[in-house]
Design a protein around this motif. Structure first.
Motif, mmCIF file in Angstrom:
data_model
loop_
_atom_site.group_PDB
_atom_site.id
_atom_site.type_symbol
_atom_site.label_atom_id
_atom_site.label_comp_id
_atom_site.label_asym_id
_atom_site.label_seq_id
_atom_site.Cartn_x
_atom_site.Cartn_y
_atom_site.Cartn_z
ATOM 1 N N ILE A 1 35.388 -12.496 3.186
ATOM 2 C CA ILE A 1 34.050 -12.333 3.785
ATOM 3 C C ILE A 1 33.620 -13.899 4.475
ATOM 4 O O ILE A 1 33.767 -14.747 3.593
ATOM 5 N N VAL A 2 32.953 -13.775 5.525
ATOM 6 C CA VAL A 2 32.342 -15.233 6.080
ATOM 7 C C VAL A 2 31.028 -14.620 6.406
ATOM 8 O O VAL A 2 30.684 -13.779 7.070
ATOM 9 N N ASP B 1 23.865 -1.018 -8.895
ATOM 10 C CA ASP B 1 23.322 -2.032 -8.063
ATOM 11 C C ASP B 1 24.320 -3.337 -7.700
ATOM 12 O O ASP B 1 25.398 -3.259 -8.486
ATOM 13 N N SER B 2 23.896 -3.799 -6.734
ATOM 14 C CA SER B 2 24.851 -4.994 -6.176
ATOM 15 C C SER B 2 23.939 -5.824 -5.387
ATOM 16 O O SER B 2 22.781 -5.479 -4.963
ATOM 17 N N SER B 3 24.501 -7.072 -5.010
ATOM 18 C CA SER B 3 23.695 -7.942 -3.842
ATOM 19 C C SER B 3 23.691 -7.141 -2.636
ATOM 20 O O SER B 3 24.698 -6.143 -2.189
ATOM 21 N N TRP B 4 22.504 -7.250 -2.061
ATOM 22 C CA TRP B 4 22.407 -6.644 -0.599
ATOM 23 C C TRP B 4 23.102 -7.352 0.623
ATOM 24 O O TRP B 4 23.905 -6.849 1.278
ATOM 25 N N TYR B 5 22.695 -8.700 0.672
ATOM 26 C CA TYR B 5 23.274 -9.570 1.696
ATOM 27 C C TYR B 5 24.780 -9.884 1.442
ATOM 28 O O TYR B 5 25.681 -9.773 2.300
ATOM 29 N N GLY B 6 25.127 -10.148 0.292
ATOM 30 C CA GLY B 6 26.315 -10.346 -0.113
ATOM 31 C C GLY B 6 27.360 -9.340 -0.893
ATOM 32 O O GLY B 6 28.138 -9.520 -1.364
ATOM 33 N N GLY B 7 26.733 -8.204 -0.690
ATOM 34 C CA GLY B 7 27.664 -6.919 -1.255
ATOM 35 C C GLY B 7 28.975 -6.850 -0.513
ATOM 36 O O GLY B 7 29.004 -6.854 0.605
ATOM 37 N N PHE B 8 29.921 -6.702 -1.582
ATOM 38 C CA PHE B 8 31.327 -6.698 -1.019
ATOM 39 C C PHE B 8 31.427 -5.313 -0.086
ATOM 40 O O PHE B 8 32.174 -5.239 1.030
ATOM 41 N N ALA C 1 29.525 -19.620 4.416
ATOM 42 C CA ALA C 1 30.111 -19.418 2.882
ATOM 43 C C ALA C 1 31.295 -18.534 3.219
ATOM 44 O O ALA C 1 31.334 -17.572 3.981
ATOM 45 N N VAL C 2 32.460 -18.863 2.410
ATOM 46 C CA VAL C 2 33.664 -17.902 2.624
ATOM 47 C C VAL C 2 34.054 -17.498 1.376
ATOM 48 O O VAL C 2 34.156 -18.215 0.237
ATOM 49 N N CYS C 3 34.374 -16.235 1.288
ATOM 50 C CA CYS C 3 34.854 -15.671 -0.246
ATOM 51 C C CYS C 3 35.860 -14.636 -0.087
ATOM 52 O O CYS C 3 35.793 -13.771 0.960
ATOM 53 N N VAL D 1 38.289 -14.468 10.369
ATOM 54 C CA VAL D 1 38.816 -13.634 9.149
ATOM 55 C C VAL D 1 39.937 -13.696 8.961
ATOM 56 O O VAL D 1 40.663 -14.278 7.785
ATOM 57 N N GLU D 2 40.878 -13.139 10.062
ATOM 58 C CA GLU D 2 42.207 -13.040 9.814
ATOM 59 C C GLU D 2 42.809 -14.419 9.840
ATOM 60 O O GLU D 2 43.849 -14.598 8.856
ATOM 61 N N ASP D 3 42.183 -15.298 10.435
ATOM 62 C CA ASP D 3 42.924 -16.558 10.371
ATOM 63 C C ASP D 3 42.841 -17.379 9.073
ATOM 64 O O ASP D 3 43.741 -17.921 8.593
ATOM 65 N N THR D 4 41.647 -17.019 8.339
ATOM 66 C CA THR D 4 41.301 -17.469 7.104
ATOM 67 C C THR D 4 42.228 -16.941 5.881
ATOM 68 O O THR D 4 42.851 -17.518 5.164
#
Length: 368
Positions: free
Chosen positions: A66-67, A225-232, A208-210, A52-55
């Motif tokens: 997020i990875v 409401d929001s995404s469960w798996y990809g929730g920020f 996936a990287v965001c 994460v920090e290298d990205t």
């Protein structure tokens, strides 16, 4: 019904010039063979915080990263669910931008499209006109690199104008270019930009990287409401507390990511961007000499060249012959333009020299 075709492992190695997946370094592949360990062990914290920090360092961003174990498609869904309450603006100029709009509609959002012919680029003035029309948009979603047509959209200019609309979030799909086409994320008001590791990052598929701006994070916190798996909030809060992912990740691929990101940091983002620029310039020059270019002039991709088949060659047959005779794989055109065009991926670890090996093979097979 599809029948089983037994995987034997007895296949010739092919050099990949696809718009992804692309070639992967030997030591990156070998990194996946480490002994397995638990995803709640300290070793996992070391691994995940490193990537994460290298990205962040490589991308030159202070935004959160997020990875996740997923394809980049996950962040089409997650950014829409996390940021869009009612309405989204999506300019469409190829298959993947059309798919981004379709995903948002499937999630129950109202989508306004600005439609362009395939091969044309999104124009910032059309985005501004839509924003000034009186319609209120929760987000604007733009595909930075339209893989189906080889168009590179001017996301910097679009982001600059969105600075005048702070309540409208800017989401950029950079799946087929991030890591091979440098962009200053904060300078151009990008709230989320995402990619997949098998493209210009030159890693195996599966991650996936965001990036997530503070404003995007706060937006999701405010939503019901929001995404469960990809929730920020779920991803980033867990990272803050534990330095890990909230759900079991693909550990071997993250080990590969660690190894490759060290290579990318050693090369440097500027140098990597320049190498991709040189490959793109060579491929375009070759395409103009022998064929034509499908994308609108001035908006050509830095990682994927879509060549217009002005010679009328049998594209499918040429792709097959190059694969059989030279063990090199490039791609037919996408969807309805499969014979009107073909695509060369010049991303990841390729060089001008390796791209020239492919174009020489195409010339030979096509009799150019």
């Amino acid at each position: 019904m599809t029948k089983k075709q037994e995987y034997t492992g007895d296949y010739p190695d092919k050099t990949l010039y696809l718009p992804g997946p692309t070639e992967v370094r030997e030591d990156v592949i070998e990194a996946m063979a480490e002994p397995m360990f638990g995803h709640r062990m300290d070793r996992m914290t070391d691994l995940y915080t490193t990537i994460v920090e290298d990205t962040k360092e490589f991308l030159g961003t202070d935004n959160e990263v997020i990875v996740l174990t997923a394809s980049g498609t996950e962040f089409w869904e997650a950014t829409t669910l996390n940021l869009v309450e009612d309405r989204m603006l999506v300019p469409t100029s190829g298959s993947f931008s059309e798919r981004q709009a379709n995903v948002a509609e499937r999630l129950g959002k109202e989508v306004d499209r600005i439609e362009y012919d395939w091969g044309q680029a999104v124009k910032p003035e059309d985005i501004r006109d839509a924003l000034e029309s009186g319609a209120e948009y929760d987000a604007v979603g733009v595909v930075m690199n339209e893989t189906s047509t080889g168009v590179r959209n001017p996301v910097e200019e679009i982001g600059d104008l969105l600075g005048d609309y702070p309540d409208t979030y800017f989401v950029v799909d950079a799946i087929s270019c991030l890591g091979g086409d440098q962009i200053d994320i904060e300078a151009h008001n990008i709230d989320c930009i995402f990619t997949s590791t098998q493209k210009a990052f030159a890693m195996p598929p599966g991650l996936a990287v965001c990036t997530v701006s503070d404003a995007a994070y706060e937006r999701e916190v405010e939503k019901d409401d929001s995404s469960w798996y990809g929730g920020f909030r779920r991803c980033l809060d867990y990272y803050d507390r534990k330095g890990q992912t909230h759900s079991t990740p693909a550990i071997p691929i993250m080990l590969a990511y660690r190894k490759q990101m060290k290579h990318m940091l050693e090369e440097g983002h500027d140098a990597r961007d320049q190498r991709h620029r040189e490959m793109a310039e060579y491929t375009r020059e070759w395409a103009r000499e022998h064929f034509g270019l499908y994308p609108e002039e001035g908006y050509e991709s830095q990682t994927v060249t879509c060549v217009e088949n002005t010679q009328g060659i049998d594209v499918a047959e040429t792709v097959e012959q190059v694969s059989e005779e030279y063990d090199m794989v490039f791609s037919s055109g996408y969807g309805d333009i499969s014979e009107e065009s073909f695509r060369i991926g010049h991303m990841g670890e390729h060089t001008v020299e390796s791209i020239k090996e492919l174009t020489d093979a195409i010339e030979d097979v096509a009799g150019l």
